[in-house]
Scaffold this motif. Structure first.
Motif, short mmCIF file in Angstrom:
data_model
loop_
_atom_site.label_atom_id
_atom_site.label_comp_id
_atom_site.label_asym_id
_atom_site.label_seq_id
_atom_site.Cartn_x
_atom_site.Cartn_y
_atom_site.Cartn_z
N TYR A 137 -27.72 -2.33 21.52
CA TYR A 137 -26.78 -1.33 22.06
C TYR A 137 -25.43 -2.00 21.97
O TYR A 137 -24.47 -1.07 21.49
N ASP A 138 -25.06 -3.27 22.18
CA ASP A 138 -23.76 -3.95 22.16
C ASP A 138 -23.39 -3.68 20.68
O ASP A 138 -22.10 -3.55 20.23
N ALA A 139 -24.25 -3.59 19.80
CA ALA A 139 -23.96 -3.50 18.10
C ALA A 139 -23.49 -2.28 17.92
O ALA A 139 -22.50 -2.23 17.14
N ILE A 140 -23.90 -1.34 18.67
CA ILE A 140 -23.51 0.32 18.38
C ILE A 140 -22.19 0.24 19.21
O ILE A 140 -21.15 1.04 18.43
N VAL A 141 -21.92 -0.13 20.14
CA VAL A 141 -20.49 -0.04 20.62
C VAL A 141 -19.49 -0.95 19.65
O VAL A 141 -18.16 -0.25 19.41
N GLN A 142 -19.98 -2.21 19.20
CA GLN A 142 -18.93 -2.68 18.21
C GLN A 142 -18.84 -2.10 16.93
O GLN A 142 -17.66 -1.94 16.56
N LEU A 143 -19.74 -1.28 16.58
CA LEU A 143 -19.60 -0.48 15.37
C LEU A 143 -18.58 0.67 15.54
O LEU A 143 -17.67 0.78 14.87
N PHE A 144 -18.42 1.35 16.73
CA PHE A 144 -17.66 2.19 17.09
C PHE A 144 -16.26 1.81 17.28
O PHE A 144 -15.08 2.11 16.75
N LEU A 145 -16.09 0.36 18.19
CA LEU A 145 -14.82 -0.07 18.56
C LEU A 145 -14.14 -0.69 17.04
O LEU A 145 -12.69 -0.55 17.06
N GLU A 146 -14.84 -1.11 16.39
CA GLU A 146 -14.22 -1.67 14.95
C GLU A 146 -14.11 -0.58 13.91
O GLU A 146 -13.60 -1.04 12.84
N ASP A 147 -14.83 0.65 14.16
CA ASP A 147 -14.64 1.76 13.20
C ASP A 147 -15.30 1.26 11.53
O ASP A 147 -14.40 1.24 10.77
N VAL A 148 -16.29 0.56 11.64
CA VAL A 148 -16.79 0.19 10.61
C VAL A 148 -18.38 0.86 10.32
O VAL A 148 -18.88 1.36 11.16
N GLY A 149 -18.69 0.83 8.98
CA GLY A 149 -20.23 1.16 8.97
C GLY A 149 -21.22 0.32 8.94
O GLY A 149 -22.58 0.39 9.19
N THR A 150 -20.81 -0.98 8.59
CA THR A 150 -21.81 -2.09 8.57
C THR A 150 -21.62 -3.34 9.59
O THR A 150 -20.21 -3.66 9.29
N LEU A 151 -22.06 -3.98 10.24
CA LEU A 151 -22.09 -5.08 11.02
C LEU A 151 -22.80 -6.41 10.25
O LEU A 151 -24.10 -6.14 9.57
N TYR A 152 -22.49 -7.38 10.32
CA TYR A 152 -23.09 -8.82 9.66
C TYR A 152 -23.44 -9.49 10.99
O TYR A 152 -22.51 -10.00 11.97
N ALA A 153 -24.50 -10.12 10.87
CA ALA A 153 -25.17 -10.93 11.81
C ALA A 153 -25.00 -12.61 11.08
O ALA A 153 -25.30 -12.54 10.15
N VAL A 154 -24.47 -13.34 11.92
CA VAL A 154 -24.13 -14.73 11.81
C VAL A 154 -25.05 -15.86 12.46
O VAL A 154 -25.28 -15.30 13.73
N ASP A 155 -25.32 -16.95 12.08
CA ASP A 155 -25.91 -17.95 12.97
C ASP A 155 -24.69 -18.61 13.47
O ASP A 155 -23.62 -18.29 13.56
N SER A 156 -24.92 -19.67 14.28
CA SER A 156 -24.30 -20.46 14.97
C SER A 156 -22.95 -21.21 14.40
O SER A 156 -21.94 -21.50 14.82
N VAL A 157 -23.27 -21.34 12.97
CA VAL A 157 -22.36 -21.95 12.23
C VAL A 157 -21.43 -21.18 11.36
O VAL A 157 -20.67 -21.42 10.26
N GLY A 158 -21.71 -19.72 11.42
CA GLY A 158 -20.93 -18.93 10.76
C GLY A 158 -21.69 -18.60 9.40
O GLY A 158 -21.16 -17.66 8.37
N ASN A 159 -22.94 -18.79 9.05
CA ASN A 159 -23.55 -18.61 8.08
C ASN A 159 -24.24 -17.05 8.12
O ASN A 159 -24.66 -16.70 9.13
N LEU A 160 -24.13 -16.41 6.88
CA LEU A 160 -24.79 -15.04 6.96
C LEU A 160 -26.30 -15.05 7.20
O LEU A 160 -27.02 -15.73 6.78
N ALA A 161 -26.62 -14.19 8.19
CA ALA A 161 -28.30 -14.07 8.81
C ALA A 161 -28.61 -12.70 8.47
O ALA A 161 -29.74 -12.60 7.92
#
Ligand code: ADP
Length: 213
Positions: free
Chosen positions: A95-119
């Protein structure tokens, strides 16, 4: 714009002063062989700095900017065009990811772990698919629906836009995470940017606009 090497600058100066001038004459002025000169001449003509006419020789292109070849897109590095990546934590809800997608006006989000590495990668279709079920989207973490390592196609800042375009088309994806390898850890990448199909289109337009100036 590509940065010229010292020798390419020298050649450009010679062509400016003496053009039209043959490759053989340029080689003589620099005490080099024709063969040694060929790659530099190719780059200078490809990039539009100089023009070549058969049986006439090379001459300086004083409308350089207006005549930049679309091929120069091949030389642009991802680093100069990458955009800021929009990231979420792995435990963020769909749900929050969908909100984020609209707020940021992007088509893709990236999930990262606690140190900023791509997950993971979370695209529009991933979110739509998750929304089709009867799941509680506020409870469902993105880690369940994302495309995760080691299945993520990445690109490094030093690679070219041409490489990026190829990877996106060959893998049927809209964007690529720009990453740097984390020291010594396999499949661990620090996320530093993103490249999308829009990035490639924008670079193409920039070059075509300069051509028609
Ligand atoms: P959309 O869902 O808007 O069509 P994409 O075509 O980019 O966007 O995504 C299609 C699928 O490919 C999704 O499941 C997504 O998670 C996955 N995907 C997107 N980008 C990448 C990538 N760089 N590497 C691996 N898989 C990706």
């Amino acid at each position: 714009m590509i940065k010229l090497s010292k020798r390419q600058d020298e050649i450009l100066e010679i062509v400016k002063q003496n053009g039209p001038i043959t490759g053989k004459e340029i080689a003589e002025k620099l005490s080099l062989s024709r063969a040694a000169l060929r790659p530099d001449l190719a780059i200078l003509t490809m990039s539009g700095n100089i023009d070549a006419r058969p049986r006439v020789g090379y001459f300086y292109n004083d409308k350089f900017k207006a005549k930049r070849n679309p091929e120069t897109i091949l030389y642009q590095t991802v680093n100069n065009y990458k955009a800021h990546p929009i990231v979420v934590g792995k435990s963020t809800s769909v749900y929050d990811a969908i909100v984020q997608l609209f707020l940021e006006d992007v088509g893709t989000l990236y999930a990262v772990d606690s140190v900023g590495n791509l997950a993971g990668v979370i695209s529009r279709k991933d979110l739509l698919r998750a929304s089709l079920g009867n799941q509680n989207l506020t409870e469902l973490p993105v880690s369940v629906i994302m495309t995760r390592m080691p299945n993520i196609i990445t690109i490094s800042p030093e690679e070219s836009l041409f490489e990026a375009a190829k990877k996106m088309i060959q893998n049927h994806i809209d964007s690529l995470p720009v990453v740097r390898e984390a020291d010594g850890q396999e499949n661990t990448y620090l996320l530093v940017g993103r490249i999308t199909k829009t990035t490639i289109t924008r670079a193409y337009l920039e070059i075509m606009d300069e051509k028609s100036d």
